[in-house]
Scaffold this motif. Sequence first.
Motif, mmCIF file in Angstrom:
data_model
loop_
_atom_site.group_PDB
_atom_site.id
_atom_site.type_symbol
_atom_site.label_atom_id
_atom_site.label_comp_id
_atom_site.label_asym_id
_atom_site.label_seq_id
_atom_site.Cartn_x
_atom_site.Cartn_y
_atom_site.Cartn_z
ATOM 1 N N SER A 20 -11.255 1.826 1.760
ATOM 2 C CA SER A 20 -11.973 1.590 1.150
ATOM 3 C C SER A 20 -10.625 1.797 -0.323
ATOM 4 C CB SER A 20 -12.680 1.333 0.752
ATOM 5 O OG SER A 20 -13.946 2.989 0.056
ATOM 6 N N GLU A 21 -10.125 2.787 0.461
ATOM 7 C CA GLU A 21 -9.093 3.208 -1.436
ATOM 8 C C GLU A 21 -8.400 2.827 -0.817
ATOM 9 O OE1 GLU A 21 -8.658 6.846 -0.845
ATOM 10 O OE2 GLU A 21 -11.587 7.650 -1.837
ATOM 11 N N VAL A 22 -7.513 2.492 0.633
ATOM 12 C CA VAL A 22 -6.449 1.805 1.177
ATOM 13 C C VAL A 22 -6.763 0.567 0.158
ATOM 14 C CG1 VAL A 22 -4.490 0.899 2.792
ATOM 15 C CG2 VAL A 22 -5.219 3.735 2.479
ATOM 16 N N LEU A 23 -7.404 -0.333 1.110
ATOM 17 C CA LEU A 23 -7.873 -2.346 0.612
ATOM 18 C C LEU A 23 -7.830 -1.991 -0.945
ATOM 19 C CD1 LEU A 23 -10.600 -2.434 3.018
ATOM 20 C CD2 LEU A 23 -8.048 -3.114 3.460
ATOM 21 N N LYS A 24 -8.128 -1.352 -1.559
ATOM 22 C CA LYS A 24 -8.409 -1.792 -2.799
ATOM 23 C C LYS A 24 -6.855 -1.646 -3.624
ATOM 24 C CE LYS A 24 -12.230 0.459 -4.049
ATOM 25 N NZ LYS A 24 -13.431 1.876 -4.953
ATOM 26 N N THR A 25 -5.790 -0.591 -3.192
ATOM 27 C CA THR A 25 -4.983 -0.854 -3.131
ATOM 28 C C THR A 25 -3.749 -1.395 -3.037
ATOM 29 O OG1 THR A 25 -3.414 0.188 -1.415
ATOM 30 C CG2 THR A 25 -4.123 2.170 -3.097
ATOM 31 N N PHE A 26 -4.294 -2.572 -2.093
ATOM 32 C CA PHE A 26 -3.596 -3.769 -1.525
ATOM 33 C C PHE A 26 -4.905 -5.173 -2.715
ATOM 34 C CE2 PHE A 26 -1.674 -1.637 0.701
ATOM 35 C CZ PHE A 26 -0.288 -2.439 1.445
ATOM 36 N N ASN A 27 -5.334 -5.272 -3.232
ATOM 37 C CA ASN A 27 -6.522 -6.236 -3.824
ATOM 38 C C ASN A 27 -7.406 -6.847 -2.823
ATOM 39 O OD1 ASN A 27 -5.465 -4.983 -6.969
ATOM 40 N ND2 ASN A 27 -4.330 -6.853 -6.438
ATOM 41 N N ILE A 28 -7.866 -6.310 -1.897
ATOM 42 C CA ILE A 28 -8.369 -6.811 -0.888
ATOM 43 C C ILE A 28 -10.273 -6.350 -1.106
ATOM 44 C CG2 ILE A 28 -8.864 -6.714 1.832
ATOM 45 C CD1 ILE A 28 -5.826 -6.267 2.006
ATOM 46 N N SER A 29 -10.703 -7.665 -0.709
ATOM 47 C CA SER A 29 -11.581 -7.626 -1.118
ATOM 48 C C SER A 29 -12.601 -6.522 0.397
ATOM 49 C CB SER A 29 -12.453 -8.806 -1.593
ATOM 50 O OG SER A 29 -12.291 -9.698 -0.571
ATOM 51 N N TYR A 30 -13.818 -6.559 0.184
ATOM 52 C CA TYR A 30 -14.447 -6.117 1.323
ATOM 53 C C TYR A 30 -15.752 -5.768 0.911
ATOM 54 C CZ TYR A 30 -13.899 -1.102 -0.770
ATOM 55 O OH TYR A 30 -14.245 -0.177 -1.596
ATOM 56 N N ASN A 138 0.245 -13.206 -0.421
ATOM 57 C CA ASN A 138 0.652 -12.615 -1.687
ATOM 58 C C ASN A 138 -0.556 -11.121 -1.061
ATOM 59 O OD1 ASN A 138 -2.933 -13.234 -0.884
ATOM 60 N ND2 ASN A 138 -3.390 -12.304 -2.406
ATOM 61 N N ILE A 139 -1.315 -11.281 0.065
ATOM 62 C CA ILE A 139 -0.807 -9.602 0.774
ATOM 63 C C ILE A 139 0.726 -9.481 1.392
ATOM 64 C CG2 ILE A 139 -1.709 -8.197 2.866
ATOM 65 C CD1 ILE A 139 -4.480 -10.107 1.782
ATOM 66 N N ARG A 140 1.051 -9.902 2.270
ATOM 67 C CA ARG A 140 2.194 -10.321 2.766
ATOM 68 C C ARG A 140 3.098 -10.328 2.122
ATOM 69 N NH1 ARG A 140 5.431 -12.244 7.184
ATOM 70 N NH2 ARG A 140 7.373 -12.578 6.892
ATOM 71 N N GLU A 141 3.157 -10.098 0.384
ATOM 72 C CA GLU A 141 3.982 -9.836 -0.013
ATOM 73 C C GLU A 141 4.040 -8.487 -0.832
ATOM 74 O OE1 GLU A 141 4.392 -12.627 -3.141
ATOM 75 O OE2 GLU A 141 5.016 -14.446 -2.175
ATOM 76 N N LEU A 142 2.970 -7.959 -0.658
ATOM 77 C CA LEU A 142 2.222 -6.804 -1.168
ATOM 78 C C LEU A 142 2.500 -5.925 -0.121
ATOM 79 C CD1 LEU A 142 -1.176 -7.080 -2.693
ATOM 80 C CD2 LEU A 142 0.768 -6.375 -4.352
ATOM 81 N N LEU A 143 2.352 -5.999 1.063
ATOM 82 C CA LEU A 143 2.600 -5.114 1.952
ATOM 83 C C LEU A 143 4.031 -4.748 2.632
ATOM 84 C CD1 LEU A 143 1.980 -3.984 4.533
ATOM 85 C CD2 LEU A 143 1.716 -6.457 5.709
ATOM 86 N N LEU A 144 4.529 -6.227 1.980
ATOM 87 C CA LEU A 144 6.353 -6.150 2.312
ATOM 88 C C LEU A 144 6.689 -5.279 1.134
ATOM 89 C CD1 LEU A 144 7.405 -9.521 2.385
ATOM 90 C CD2 LEU A 144 8.094 -7.601 4.082
ATOM 91 N N LYS A 145 6.435 -4.881 -0.055
ATOM 92 C CA LYS A 145 6.987 -3.940 -1.093
ATOM 93 C C LYS A 145 6.605 -2.461 -1.223
ATOM 94 C CE LYS A 145 6.531 -7.638 -5.286
ATOM 95 N NZ LYS A 145 5.523 -7.996 -5.975
ATOM 96 N N PHE A 146 5.074 -2.371 -0.215
ATOM 97 C CA PHE A 146 4.193 -1.409 0.189
ATOM 98 C C PHE A 146 5.800 -0.430 1.321
ATOM 99 C CE2 PHE A 146 2.210 0.828 3.346
ATOM 100 C CZ PHE A 146 0.976 2.340 2.694
ATOM 101 N N ARG A 147 5.896 -1.315 2.276
ATOM 102 C CA ARG A 147 6.854 -1.051 3.323
ATOM 103 C C ARG A 147 8.550 -0.645 2.611
ATOM 104 N NH1 ARG A 147 4.669 -2.717 8.269
ATOM 105 N NH2 ARG A 147 7.057 -1.624 9.164
ATOM 106 N N MET A 148 8.474 -0.835 1.551
ATOM 107 C CA MET A 148 10.016 -1.332 0.770
ATOM 108 C C MET A 148 10.010 -0.165 0.259
ATOM 109 S SD MET A 148 13.665 -1.599 0.924
ATOM 110 C CE MET A 148 12.712 -3.160 1.402
ATOM 111 N N LYS A 149 8.834 0.470 -0.419
ATOM 112 C CA LYS A 149 8.615 1.584 -1.201
ATOM 113 C C LYS A 149 8.798 3.137 -0.046
ATOM 114 C CE LYS A 149 4.730 3.694 -4.775
ATOM 115 N NZ LYS A 149 4.052 3.171 -4.856
ATOM 116 N N LYS A 150 7.385 2.847 0.972
ATOM 117 C CA LYS A 150 7.885 4.010 1.854
ATOM 118 C C LYS A 150 8.980 4.445 1.554
ATOM 119 C CE LYS A 150 3.268 5.164 1.716
ATOM 120 N NZ LYS A 150 2.717 6.321 1.268
ATOM 121 N N LYS A 151 9.777 3.032 2.784
ATOM 122 C CA LYS A 151 11.297 3.149 3.640
ATOM 123 C C LYS A 151 12.196 4.788 2.431
ATOM 124 C CE LYS A 151 14.679 1.120 5.097
ATOM 125 N NZ LYS A 151 15.684 -1.187 5.544
#
Length: 164
Positions: A20-30, A138-151
């Motif tokens: 749930s913590e990870v999903l929250k960082t991507f603004n994903i409802s659960y 919108n999730i795709r864009e957040l995921l790409l930003k997340f991956r770039m930040k990690k890289k």
Amino acid sequence: MKVAIFFGSLSDRSIMKITSEVLKTFNISYKSYVISAHRLPDILSETIKKVESEGSDVIIAGAGLSAHLPGIISSKTILPVIGVPIHCNNNYGSLGGIDALFSMIQMPKDVPVATVGINNSYNAALLAIHILAIKYQNIRELLLKFRMKKKKKLITEIKQNLLS
């Protein structure tokens, strides 16, 4: 609701909370559910129907020991199911989570469960995010930003360690 999170008992909460913590960082409802596949099968079936009718896109299910929860869920829906094998610290002869892992990865043909490592609900959440990124821009864009930040962070750490 985009993700439904199931776990078999309250003792699994600390592991599944990471999801749930990870999903929250991507603004994903659960929404989370604590339902034993063995003790409450009728309630589980009803809840799966409810989750489908509410528009969930993916299910994450964590369980320990015999760990039938993800498989039972998968047998009752066509939504993707991601299983999290959980190492239970109890007196039932737990095998360090290997029992739960084998329960999930040895699913019979036609009833798939995508399975992550033992206690790795973090990766389960990320796999769900990858699945959602196919449908939601919108999730795709957040995921790409997340991956770039990690890289970038990894490259920085490597450079700092090479210079030390």
